[in-house]
Design an enzyme around this catalytic site. Sequence first.
Site, short mmCIF file in Angstrom:
data_model
loop_
_atom_site.label_atom_id
_atom_site.label_comp_id
_atom_site.label_asym_id
_atom_site.label_seq_id
_atom_site.Cartn_x
_atom_site.Cartn_y
_atom_site.Cartn_z
N SER A 91 54.09 16.26 63.27
CA SER A 91 55.11 17.26 63.64
C SER A 91 54.73 18.68 63.26
O SER A 91 55.30 19.63 63.79
CB SER A 91 56.45 16.90 63.00
N LYS A 130 58.72 21.12 57.37
CA LYS A 130 58.95 21.94 58.56
C LYS A 130 58.80 23.42 58.18
O LYS A 130 58.67 23.77 57.01
CB LYS A 130 60.35 21.72 59.15
#
Length: 242
Positions: free
Chosen positions: A52, A126
């Site tokens: 990701s 993230k």
Amino acid sequence: MTTDSPSAPTSRRRRGFLTFLRDVLVIILIAALVSFVVKTFVVRSFYIPSASMERTLLIKDRILVDELTPRWTGYERGDVVVFKDPGGWLEPAPQKPAAPPLVQAVDWVLNVVGISATDAQDHLVKRVIGLPGDHVVCCNALGQITINGAPIDELGYLNLPEGDTAASNDPFDVVVPEGSLWLLGDNRDRSRDARAHQDLPSGGFVPLDNVVGKAFLTTWPLNRMGTIDGHHDTFNGVPDPE
């Protein structure tokens, strides 16, 4: 004049060995305590289990996370952060057969001192896009995210398919609540980030209390060792929220 009994040298050797063993145990305990304190309050190690955050972070990269500095400075847009799942972001982990007690004990010790990172499976990594109060919208006519009305050009770190320049194929229009962050992955088409969790009670926002710290260094593999870029200049033109 006194003479040692035949057993005296053996007794001295035994006492010397016991003293040496005691000193080694004390050193190990002190080192474990220091490592525990460092891991709990200063720096922690995590591994990357998914794609990701590619190209910034690759699968099986191991990173160090600064827990201490953000407690005073807070977070900036662009920071890469590790956070504990606030609920609903991760799929339930499959049940694994219990490891032998000795293996569990060794892994527990390694985890305490920061060598192992078994709890990484409960965490995510993230990039900070929106801070508390920010109005974050996707996307403008150029495919750019805007923050408080200002567009940001993320092409320097996004991993997009060839020919695609849109920062996200999923539109959103959010205002980040106080005490929370809006977090997105760099590999936008393969990241189940804030956009994918807007239907949760949290609205897809991550509470600051769930954030472990800021990732600052890739330590493994050796050919990827280096600092983790926050690309803070991307956000220089963003005004403060109204």
